[in-house]
Design a protein around this motif. Structure first.
Motif, PDB file in Angstrom:
ATOM      1  N   GLU A   1       0.830  -1.198   0.000  1.00 59.37           N
ATOM      2  CA  GLU A   1       0.000   0.000   0.000  1.00 59.37           C
ATOM      3  C   GLU A   1       0.870   1.256   0.000  1.00 59.37           C
ATOM      4  O   GLU A   1       0.601   2.226  -0.721  1.00 59.37           O
ATOM      5  CB  GLU A   1      -0.933   0.009   1.216  1.00 59.37           C
ATOM      6  N   GLU A   2       1.922   1.240   0.803  1.00 62.40           N
ATOM      7  CA  GLU A   2       2.857   2.362   0.827  1.00 62.40           C
ATOM      8  C   GLU A   2       3.593   2.481  -0.500  1.00 62.40           C
ATOM      9  O   GLU A   2       3.860   3.586  -0.982  1.00 62.40           O
ATOM     10  CB  GLU A   2       3.856   2.181   1.967  1.00 62.40           C
ATOM     11  N   ALA A   3       3.905   1.324  -1.113  1.00 64.70           N
ATOM     12  CA  ALA A   3       4.620   1.328  -2.395  1.00 64.70           C
ATOM     13  C   ALA A   3       3.805   2.009  -3.479  1.00 64.70           C
ATOM     14  O   ALA A   3       4.373   2.600  -4.403  1.00 64.70           O
ATOM     15  CB  ALA A   3       4.955  -0.105  -2.802  1.00 64.70           C
ATOM     16  N   LEU A   4       2.476   1.936  -3.384  1.00 60.53           N
ATOM     17  CA  LEU A   4       1.601   2.489  -4.418  1.00 60.53           C
ATOM     18  C   LEU A   4       0.970   3.816  -4.002  1.00 60.53           C
ATOM     19  O   LEU A   4      -0.012   4.246  -4.607  1.00 60.53           O
ATOM     20  CB  LEU A   4       0.510   1.478  -4.767  1.00 60.53           C
ATOM     21  N   ALA A   5       1.540   4.463  -3.018  1.00 60.96           N
ATOM     22  CA  ALA A   5       1.012   5.755  -2.582  1.00 60.96           C
ATOM     23  C   ALA A   5       1.000   6.737  -3.746  1.00 60.96           C
ATOM     24  O   ALA A   5       1.961   6.837  -4.510  1.00 60.96           O
ATOM     25  CB  ALA A   5       1.868   6.310  -1.447  1.00 60.96           C
ATOM     26  N   GLY A   6      -0.113   7.425  -3.915  1.00 61.86           N
ATOM     27  CA  GLY A   6      -0.215   8.441  -4.960  1.00 61.86           C
ATOM     28  C   GLY A   6      -0.874   7.982  -6.239  1.00 61.86           C
ATOM     29  O   GLY A   6      -1.147   8.808  -7.111  1.00 61.86           O
ATOM     30  N   VAL A   7      -1.155   6.690  -6.395  1.00 59.31           N
ATOM     31  CA  VAL A   7      -1.830   6.245  -7.612  1.00 59.31           C
ATOM     32  C   VAL A   7      -3.262   6.744  -7.606  1.00 59.31           C
ATOM     33  O   VAL A   7      -3.880   6.905  -6.543  1.00 59.31           O
ATOM     34  CB  VAL A   7      -1.794   4.708  -7.769  1.00 59.31           C
ATOM     35  N   SER A   8      -3.794   7.013  -8.783  1.00 59.02           N
ATOM     36  CA  SER A   8      -5.147   7.562  -8.877  1.00 59.02           C
ATOM     37  C   SER A   8      -5.798   7.106 -10.164  1.00 59.02           C
ATOM     38  O   SER A   8      -5.128   6.589 -11.084  1.00 59.02           O
ATOM     39  CB  SER A   8      -5.104   9.088  -8.826  1.00 59.02           C
ATOM     40  N   ASP A   9      -7.097   7.302 -10.268  1.00 57.15           N
ATOM     41  CA  ASP A   9      -7.821   6.961 -11.487  1.00 57.15           C
ATOM     42  C   ASP A   9      -7.190   7.685 -12.677  1.00 57.15           C
ATOM     43  O   ASP A   9      -6.824   8.862 -12.594  1.00 57.15           O
ATOM     44  CB  ASP A   9      -9.286   7.387 -11.367  1.00 57.15           C
ATOM     45  N   GLY A  10      -7.071   6.961 -13.788  1.00 59.26           N
ATOM     46  CA  GLY A  10      -6.543   7.548 -15.012  1.00 59.26           C
ATOM     47  C   GLY A  10      -5.038   7.576 -15.105  1.00 59.26           C
ATOM     48  O   GLY A  10      -4.488   8.041 -16.122  1.00 59.26           O
ATOM     49  N   ALA A  11      -4.326   7.088 -14.091  1.00 59.03           N
ATOM     50  CA  ALA A  11      -2.864   7.084 -14.123  1.00 59.03           C
ATOM     51  C   ALA A  11      -2.357   6.087 -15.166  1.00 59.03           C
ATOM     52  O   ALA A  11      -3.059   5.142 -15.549  1.00 59.03           O
ATOM     53  CB  ALA A  11      -2.299   6.739 -12.749  1.00 59.03           C
ATOM     54  N   SER A  12      -1.132   6.306 -15.627  1.00 61.32           N
ATOM     55  CA  SER A  12      -0.516   5.394 -16.596  1.00 61.32           C
ATOM     56  C   SER A  12       0.601   4.595 -15.922  1.00 61.32           C
ATOM     57  O   SER A  12       1.299   5.099 -15.038  1.00 61.32           O
ATOM     58  CB  SER A  12       0.048   6.173 -17.790  1.00 61.32           C
ATOM     59  N   PHE A  13       0.751   3.335 -16.353  1.00 68.99           N
ATOM     60  CA  PHE A  13       1.696   2.410 -15.734  1.00 68.99           C
ATOM     61  C   PHE A  13       2.492   1.665 -16.800  1.00 68.99           C
ATOM     62  O   PHE A  13       1.904   1.070 -17.708  1.00 68.99           O
ATOM     63  CB  PHE A  13       0.961   1.375 -14.873  1.00 68.99           C
ATOM     64  N   ALA A  14       3.819   1.674 -16.687  1.00 64.93           N
ATOM     65  CA  ALA A  14       4.659   0.752 -17.449  1.00 64.93           C
ATOM     66  C   ALA A  14       4.880  -0.458 -16.558  1.00 64.93           C
ATOM     67  O   ALA A  14       5.278  -0.315 -15.395  1.00 64.93           O
ATOM     68  CB  ALA A  14       5.989   1.409 -17.800  1.00 64.93           C
ATOM     69  N   VAL A  15       4.616  -1.635 -17.083  1.00 69.70           N
ATOM     70  CA  VAL A  15       4.662  -2.850 -16.268  1.00 69.70           C
ATOM     71  C   VAL A  15       5.621  -3.847 -16.896  1.00 69.70           C
ATOM     72  O   VAL A  15       5.505  -4.177 -18.082  1.00 69.70           O
ATOM     73  CB  VAL A  15       3.257  -3.476 -16.109  1.00 69.70           C
ATOM     74  N   GLY A  16       6.579  -4.318 -16.108  1.00 68.76           N
ATOM     75  CA  GLY A  16       7.582  -5.253 -16.604  1.00 68.76           C
ATOM     76  C   GLY A  16       7.049  -6.659 -16.757  1.00 68.76           C
ATOM     77  O   GLY A  16       5.934  -6.980 -16.351  1.00 68.76           O
ATOM     78  N   GLY A  17       7.864  -7.501 -17.351  1.00 67.56           N
ATOM     79  CA  GLY A  17       7.513  -8.896 -17.544  1.00 67.56           C
ATOM     80  C   GLY A  17       7.477  -9.272 -19.008  1.00 67.56           C
ATOM     81  O   GLY A  17       7.322  -8.422 -19.891  1.00 67.56           O
ATOM     82  N   PHE A  18       7.637 -10.548 -19.258  1.00 68.05           N
ATOM     83  CA  PHE A  18       7.662 -11.083 -20.613  1.00 68.05           C
ATOM     84  C   PHE A  18       6.866 -12.373 -20.577  1.00 68.05           C
ATOM     85  O   PHE A  18       7.320 -13.373 -20.031  1.00 68.05           O
ATOM     86  CB  PHE A  18       9.110 -11.331 -21.040  1.00 68.05           C
ATOM     87  N   GLY A  19       5.635 -12.344 -21.147  1.00 67.91           N
ATOM     88  CA  GLY A  19       4.739 -13.469 -20.898  1.00 67.91           C
ATOM     89  C   GLY A  19       4.350 -13.404 -19.429  1.00 67.91           C
ATOM     90  O   GLY A  19       3.838 -12.398 -18.949  1.00 67.91           O
ATOM     91  N   LEU A  20       4.647 -14.467 -18.684  1.00 73.15           N
ATOM     92  CA  LEU A  20       4.472 -14.437 -17.231  1.00 73.15           C
ATOM     93  C   LEU A  20       5.806 -14.439 -16.504  1.00 73.15           C
ATOM     94  O   LEU A  20       5.849 -14.583 -15.283  1.00 73.15           O
ATOM     95  CB  LEU A  20       3.621 -15.635 -16.776  1.00 73.15           C
ATOM     96  N   SER A  21       6.896 -14.271 -17.227  1.00 71.54           N
ATOM     97  CA  SER A  21       8.224 -14.230 -16.619  1.00 71.54           C
ATOM     98  C   SER A  21       8.513 -12.823 -16.111  1.00 71.54           C
ATOM     99  O   SER A  21       8.441 -11.845 -16.847  1.00 71.54           O
ATOM    100  CB  SER A  21       9.291 -14.639 -17.638  1.00 71.54           C
ATOM    101  N   GLY A  22       8.824 -12.715 -14.817  1.00 73.36           N
ATOM    102  CA  GLY A  22       9.174 -11.422 -14.253  1.00 73.36           C
ATOM    103  C   GLY A  22       8.011 -10.494 -14.049  1.00 73.36           C
ATOM    104  O   GLY A  22       8.184  -9.276 -14.019  1.00 73.36           O
ATOM    105  N   ILE A  23       6.799 -11.026 -13.892  1.00 75.67           N
ATOM    106  CA  ILE A  23       5.620 -10.203 -13.679  1.00 75.67           C
ATOM    107  C   ILE A  23       5.588  -9.720 -12.227  1.00 75.67           C
ATOM    108  O   ILE A  23       5.744 -10.526 -11.303  1.00 75.67           O
ATOM    109  CB  ILE A  23       4.336 -11.007 -13.980  1.00 75.67           C
ATOM    110  N   PRO A  24       5.361  -8.427 -11.982  1.00 77.65           N
ATOM    111  CA  PRO A  24       5.260  -7.931 -10.606  1.00 77.65           C
ATOM    112  C   PRO A  24       3.886  -8.241 -10.009  1.00 77.65           C
ATOM    113  O   PRO A  24       3.045  -7.349  -9.796  1.00 77.65           O
ATOM    114  CB  PRO A  24       5.491  -6.421 -10.766  1.00 77.65           C
TER     115      PRO A  24
END
Length: 260
Positions: A11-34
């Motif tokens: 919850e602390e890690a995601l402080a400040g996220v809000s509706d409409g925000a944009s996210f780059a998300v790592g991973g390849f297939g299911l390898s390295g998915i957060p």
């Protein structure tokens, strides 16, 4: 003095996220998915978000849980894969999708992190990637509601190249095999494909790490300057890794034996 970037909770890690925000998300297939951060993002209840990732998870896994809940408004990715809900929402006009060549996507993320606004590449020249017309959004009847615009094409040394814009996002969510308190990260095998690039593109980058340790400078795959928050996983969370497609085959027959 170097800053300790470890946070106590997701919850602390995601402080400040809000509706409409944009996210780059790592991973390849299911390898390295957060996965832990994705689940925590789901629990925040945010909606209308934009996602930039190589793919959008699978049905019921990875980013697929946000997709199934209708939380994602726009996806920039290189392929749809076996995610049936992704395909359904795209074709039904519920989701805006920008499909881009995989190498171009990787470089758009890297360029965003490096402060390069755009670059020329031969990938996509002579196709709708450069000429425009790719469906970004469909109407409910399957017709095209919004199509991609044409991109600038220039010739260098007798070869044509298309101009691609770099990508930056409000947040980046990545997973690393090892990290230190200052955000320096090490990735394992295929998890290194898109995680470092996604991390570079985020204005606020959050890394979930399987092991918190001290790192030698030569070990580091991504320097901590690109990472703002570090979430240390429990052993159970670190061991929880999905397999996209499980295949089982019979062992080869030994010489001098027969199979039936």
């Amino acid at each position: 003095m170097r800053r300790d970037k470890v946070v106590a909770t997701a919850e602390e890690a995601l402080a400040g996220v809000s509706d409409g925000a944009s996210f780059a998300v790592g991973g390849f297939g299911l390898s390295g998915i957060p996965n832990v951060l994705i689940r925590a993002l789901y629990d925040t209840g945010v909606t209308g978000i934009g996602v930039v990732s190589n793919n959008c998870g699978v049905d019921g896994g990875g980013l697929g849980i946000l997709l199934a809940a209708g939380r994602i408004a726009r996806v920039t990715a290189s392929y749809i894969g076996d995610n049936k809900e992704f395909a359904r929402q795209y074709l039904a006009g519920e989701l805006e999708v920008e499909l881009t060549p995989q190498g171009s996507l990787a470089e758009r993320l890297r360029a965003g992190g490096a402060g390069v606004p755009a670059f020329y590449t031969p990938a996509g020249v002579g196709t709708p990637v450069a000429d425009g017309g790719l469906p970004l959004r469909h109407n409910p009847d399957g017709s095209i509601a919004v199509a991609s615009p044409p991109k600038e094409v220039r010739e260098f040394d007798g070869r044509s190249y298309v101009l691609e814009r770099s990508i930056t996002t409000d947040f980046a969510l990545v997973r690393a095999a090892k990290g230190d308190r200052f955000g320096n990260l090490v990735f394992n095998k295929a998890a290194r494909n898109f995680n470092p690039l996604a991390a570079m593109a985020g204005r606020v980058t959050v890394a979930e790490v399987e092991e918190l340790t001290e790192l030698e400078p030569d070990e580091v795959h991504l320097p901590g300057v690109f990472v703002q928050r570090v979430l240390v996983l429990t052993p159970e969370q670190a061991a929880d890794k999905g397999i996209e497609r499980r295949t089982i085959s019979a062992p080869p027959a030994r010489e001098g034996t027969t199979t039936s």
